[in-house]
Write an enzyme that holds these catalytic residues in place. Structure first.
Site, PDB file in Angstrom:
ATOM      1  N   THR A 225       0.825  -1.212   0.000  1.00  0.00           N
ATOM      2  CA  THR A 225       0.000   0.000   0.000  1.00  0.00           C
ATOM      3  C   THR A 225       0.859   1.263   0.000  1.00  0.00           C
ATOM      4  O   THR A 225       0.741   2.109  -0.892  1.00  0.00           O
ATOM      5  CB  THR A 225      -0.921   0.009   1.239  1.00  0.00           C
ATOM      6  OG1 THR A 225      -1.642  -1.219   1.256  1.00  0.00           O
ATOM      7  CG2 THR A 225      -1.899   1.164   1.189  1.00  0.00           C
ATOM      8  N   VAL A 226       1.738   1.391   0.997  1.00  0.00           N
ATOM      9  CA  VAL A 226       2.548   2.609   1.082  1.00  0.00           C
ATOM     10  C   VAL A 226       3.517   2.687  -0.100  1.00  0.00           C
ATOM     11  O   VAL A 226       3.718   3.756  -0.690  1.00  0.00           O
ATOM     12  CB  VAL A 226       3.297   2.691   2.426  1.00  0.00           C
ATOM     13  CG1 VAL A 226       4.212   3.912   2.464  1.00  0.00           C
ATOM     14  CG2 VAL A 226       2.302   2.753   3.584  1.00  0.00           C
TER      15      VAL A 226
ATOM     16  N   GLU B 100      11.248   9.695   8.902  1.00  0.00           N
ATOM     17  CA  GLU B 100      10.112  10.588   9.185  1.00  0.00           C
ATOM     18  C   GLU B 100       8.787   9.825   9.104  1.00  0.00           C
ATOM     19  O   GLU B 100       7.861  10.083   9.871  1.00  0.00           O
ATOM     20  CB  GLU B 100      10.109  11.756   8.188  1.00  0.00           C
ATOM     21  CG  GLU B 100       8.993  12.759   8.349  1.00  0.00           C
ATOM     22  CD  GLU B 100       9.074  13.521   9.671  1.00  0.00           C
ATOM     23  OE1 GLU B 100       9.954  14.357   9.820  1.00  0.00           O
ATOM     24  OE2 GLU B 100       8.239  13.254  10.559  1.00  0.00           O
TER      25      GLU B 100
ATOM     26  N   ILE C   2       2.556  13.602   9.182  1.00  0.00           N
ATOM     27  CA  ILE C   2       2.852  14.759  10.032  1.00  0.00           C
ATOM     28  C   ILE C   2       4.368  14.872  10.181  1.00  0.00           C
ATOM     29  O   ILE C   2       5.005  13.916  10.620  1.00  0.00           O
ATOM     30  CB  ILE C   2       2.234  14.606  11.437  1.00  0.00           C
ATOM     31  CG1 ILE C   2       0.752  14.258  11.348  1.00  0.00           C
ATOM     32  CG2 ILE C   2       2.457  15.854  12.265  1.00  0.00           C
ATOM     33  CD1 ILE C   2       0.140  13.849  12.697  1.00  0.00           C
TER      34      ILE C   2
ATOM     35  N   GLY D 160     -10.857  -0.327   6.733  1.00  0.00           N
ATOM     36  CA  GLY D 160      -9.444  -0.357   6.375  1.00  0.00           C
ATOM     37  C   GLY D 160      -8.544   0.334   7.396  1.00  0.00           C
ATOM     38  O   GLY D 160      -7.372   0.565   7.137  1.00  0.00           O
TER      39      GLY D 160
ATOM     40  N   GLU E 163      -5.928  -3.802  10.597  1.00  0.00           N
ATOM     41  CA  GLU E 163      -5.524  -4.939   9.781  1.00  0.00           C
ATOM     42  C   GLU E 163      -6.278  -6.187  10.211  1.00  0.00           C
ATOM     43  O   GLU E 163      -6.924  -6.208  11.265  1.00  0.00           O
ATOM     44  CB  GLU E 163      -4.021  -5.148   9.920  1.00  0.00           C
ATOM     45  CG  GLU E 163      -3.253  -3.931   9.415  1.00  0.00           C
ATOM     46  CD  GLU E 163      -1.744  -4.079   9.598  1.00  0.00           C
ATOM     47  OE1 GLU E 163      -1.209  -5.127   9.218  1.00  0.00           O
ATOM     48  OE2 GLU E 163      -1.133  -3.136  10.108  1.00  0.00           O
TER      49      GLU E 163
ATOM     50  N   ASP F 134       2.371  -0.913  18.851  1.00  0.00           N
ATOM     51  CA  ASP F 134       2.697   0.005  17.762  1.00  0.00           C
ATOM     52  C   ASP F 134       2.943   1.416  18.310  1.00  0.00           C
ATOM     53  O   ASP F 134       3.891   2.104  17.917  1.00  0.00           O
ATOM     54  CB  ASP F 134       1.551   0.015  16.740  1.00  0.00           C
ATOM     55  CG  ASP F 134       1.762   1.051  15.656  1.00  0.00           C
ATOM     56  OD1 ASP F 134       2.555   0.794  14.733  1.00  0.00           O
ATOM     57  OD2 ASP F 134       1.148   2.134  15.747  1.00  0.00           O
TER      58      ASP F 134
ATOM     59  N   LYS G 283       6.528   3.753  18.358  1.00  0.00           N
ATOM     60  CA  LYS G 283       6.655   5.158  17.969  1.00  0.00           C
ATOM     61  C   LYS G 283       7.170   6.003  19.129  1.00  0.00           C
ATOM     62  O   LYS G 283       7.960   6.930  18.936  1.00  0.00           O
ATOM     63  CB  LYS G 283       5.313   5.675  17.461  1.00  0.00           C
ATOM     64  CG  LYS G 283       4.906   4.997  16.144  1.00  0.00           C
ATOM     65  CD  LYS G 283       3.428   5.171  15.845  1.00  0.00           C
ATOM     66  CE  LYS G 283       3.036   4.494  14.540  1.00  0.00           C
ATOM     67  NZ  LYS G 283       1.563   4.361  14.401  1.00  0.00           N
TER      68      LYS G 283
ATOM     69  N   GLY H 136      -1.827   5.275   6.461  1.00  0.00           N
ATOM     70  CA  GLY H 136      -2.489   5.279   5.172  1.00  0.00           C
ATOM     71  C   GLY H 136      -1.501   5.462   4.037  1.00  0.00           C
ATOM     72  O   GLY H 136      -0.387   5.938   4.226  1.00  0.00           O
TER      73      GLY H 136
END
Lengths: 439, 439
Positions: free
Chosen positions: B15-16, B131, B138, B189, B192, B203, B207, B304
């Site tokens: 996707t990315v 990033e 962001i 969506g 997952e 997750d 971060k 996304g």
């Protein structure tokens, strides 16, 4: 580690200048540890060398002699924090001619003479860095130029003046009238003795000229931005807006659509649930829409000693790292003439409106009012009329509209005033539906 | 203008990856116009070379042969978008050994093996840019490292997982239970098929390890972060919290105080008027407190295809401009052992708490409850008990506390459970009073 100290000269030892000196003196070590950049405050130039400041400079740093900075070739970076557009312009030109990179917080100067100064900087292979010119400590310029570089930016909406936002927030929260809120802002240090440039929207427009240039890629002429201030906003309208679900903000708006750019600064009602409606007091926030990233918002203190100083020092570090010059050299803006062609006339913009008229409480008023709006192709989306104290008084009648061309609204308001059913001038405030970046 | 194209290889065409390819192919010209950086997508590597993607690659670009990227010396930059920590780690090592700068969105890999990879990158004079690993589009990493470089950062509070925020927002807005909200997130969506790493807080902790490292200057070991997920959050508590003026969020919290750092991820109640409480749906937001700048907040889509791709491409541009390598080389983090010493034990943190017990509706309950809290030095700040349907049922009794040491609360809850006046396990949710950056 880049251990050799980089000597930096500062011109303007006022509030922000004192904050910059403080960061150099107190945070030099931590900046060096984190970035390898070793900064040294080489000199501070100000005509006033005697008034006490909030930071004590080491002996011999403060001078009233600008040439000490200009003639010292060991100083590659100069910070201009004088403000204003006359002396500051001359000083920046001199700094560039002396072969120094320039860091500034001077939005008025950049908005009004940016292209000229940029040409001068490029001619000598130096850069002008101006993160501090917009939204104080919020790294918004870096976000637009670097973080969002892969995006086509379609819109920006900004609360860019802390004085106005403080005044409007207090009028809203405390039912204060404009003058009381302004006095309070002065007392708190959020408004200057002469607050004209803040409250008439000029300061916000200066910042919009800068941010709009970077977002849309044009040298935007400051005088092409449509500007209204907040001087005319009344508590009555704020209260009626709240009743209808709206909060008032002075917004800088930049929207690109089909090669036309709308650039304007005016008070607007925005929906009370929108994030920008929650931004109160002296804070700033900017919402930017990019085609890839969607809506991003940046929030923080838009003014003040330390927040602005934070941005100035960040720019100095970026210059030392070599990033600023590259970005500056590659900043390719389309020239002013093309910008003038691209900027949409205010008459052509489409907006929703809030209108309040003082209607005579007599038969036929609604019919007249409604007919005039209808004749100008204006469709009503909401209405609010509190019952009056009896016939033959005047009562406020509020109408909100669906999206309407500004020129139609202007003509309708003129027609309304020519009738005998309303007294005084109608109040007209735009309603901005900031697009939602939906799930 | 830097006209020579810079060739970039991409590994991972999911996707990315598809979003990144789209930005290269569709926005290359505008990136070049704005920055002088001319990017060329040199190859795309994926084991699956046949499934249709949302973007059509030029003939010959897609390959399942990683060595085509590794052995091509005309490609100085490689993007890793495989995800996971096993194959991805090997691939990043190979990319570095082949002399390429690495761009990645892989937070799990960086949080768990960042120091090892950073050493490998420095050994070959290359950088790793990440990033896209935190908060999607962001530009938060750039804000911490560059925009706020002059600041001592004292705290960060982040909503960093869109899946959890979407679920909690829907539970709050629609009174849905956890499972229903999770199913809805999958359908949209935003979750997952296996959402474990999102909903159990891992997750977010990945971060936080990355952002906390940059904000506080330590190599933060991921396993030292205290983590609770949102699986146990019930609609009942969300409703009771709302009644008391609180909204629930899964927060990443990093607070530095007196050389101790508290790092934790858990659901919290935050005041409904705070800005982070307004962040709903799949959006992310991070509040960062710097000593000069005060509170700044960054908001946008944290995941996304296109938002994450936006950050990946921004990193590629920064590498080409030469900025990333300098910042990477100067990133001086204190080693893991020092971080372990600095990180505060969860038992020692001070927090306010929301506690719900199912109390038997009988005489003496409040006395017992109150005594146990008092014995553990816990002071009550609020209480809520709706009238029950008669004696000898169980009724929910909610208490909020003043700031209390976690260890005292844990002991009190254990003591409560040992009594005969409550049934089942008490619910305990921390209340986070995000400091206000006051006028």
């Amino acid at each position: 580690m880049n251990e050799k100290p980089v000597r930096v000269g500062l011109v303007g030892f006022g509030t922000v200048g004192s904050g910059v000196a403080r960061l150099f003196l107190e945070n030099g070590d931590s900046i060096r540890a984190r970035t390898g950049v070793n900064l040294e405050l080489a000199c501070v130039v100000d005509l006033d060398t005697t008034s006490p400041r909030s930071i004590l400079l080491p002996e011999g740093l403060l001078t009233d002699d600008l040439s000490r900075l200009l003639n010292d070739n060991s100083i590659p970076i100069a910070i201009e924090l004088i403000g204003g557009t006359t002396a500051a312009k001359e000083v920046q030109h001199k700094m560039l001619q002396a072969g120094k990179h320039v860091v500034t917080a001077n939005k008025a100067l950049l908005a009004e003479h940016g292209p000229e100064l940029f040409v001068a900087a490029r001619a000598v292979g130096k850069c002008i860095a101006f993160e501090a010119s917009c939204a104080g400590g919020i790294p918004i310029i870096s976000a637009i130029r670097s973080g969002l570089v892969a995006n086509n930016i379609s819109a920006l909406y900004g609360i860019l003046n802390g004085t106005c936002n403080y005044i409007l927030s207090n009028m809203t929260a405390r039912n204060e009238d404009f003058q009381t809120a302004l006095d309070q802002a002065k007392e708190k240090g959020y408004a200057e003795a002469d607050p004209t440039l803040d409250i008439n929207g000029s300061d916000t427009a200066h910042k919009l000229a800068i941010l709009g240039s970077l977002a849309f890629g044009y040298e935007i002429p400051y005088d092409a931005i449509y500007v209204e201030g907040i001087e005319q906003i009344s508590v009555d309208d704020i209260r009626c807006g709240l009743e209808m679900g709206y909060v008032i903000k002075l917004l800088a708006i930049g929207v690109k659509e089909d090669h036309k750019i709308s650039l304007r600064v005016h008070p607007c009602f925005i929906h009370e649930d929108s994030l920008l409606a929650q931004v109160n007091g002296p804070f700033n926030a900017i919402s930017i829409f990019g085609h890839a990233v969607g809506n991003t918002i940046y929030y923080g203190r838009g003014a003040g000693m330390m927040p602005t100083a934070s941005a100035v020092v960040a720019d100095v570090v970026e210059i030392v790292l070599g990033n600023s010059l590259k970005i500056f050299n590659n900043l390719a803006l389309r020239p002013v003439e093309q910008a003038r062609d691209a900027i949409e006339d205010i008459g052509n913009i489409i907006s929703r409106f809030y209108i309040r008229v003082m209607a005579k409480d007599q038969p036929g008023v609604v019919a007249t009012y409604g007919k005039i709006l209808g004749d100008h192709n204006i469709s009503i989306s909401g209405a609010l009329q509190h019952e009056g104290k009896g016939p033959y008084n005047t009562v406020p009648v509020i109408i909100t509209t669906h999206p309407t061309r500004q020129a139609n609204m202007t003509a309708a308001l003129e027609a309304l005033q020519r009738t005998d059913v309303v007294s005084g001038e109608p109040v007209c405030i735009r309603i901005m539906d900031i697009p939602e970046d939906q799930d």
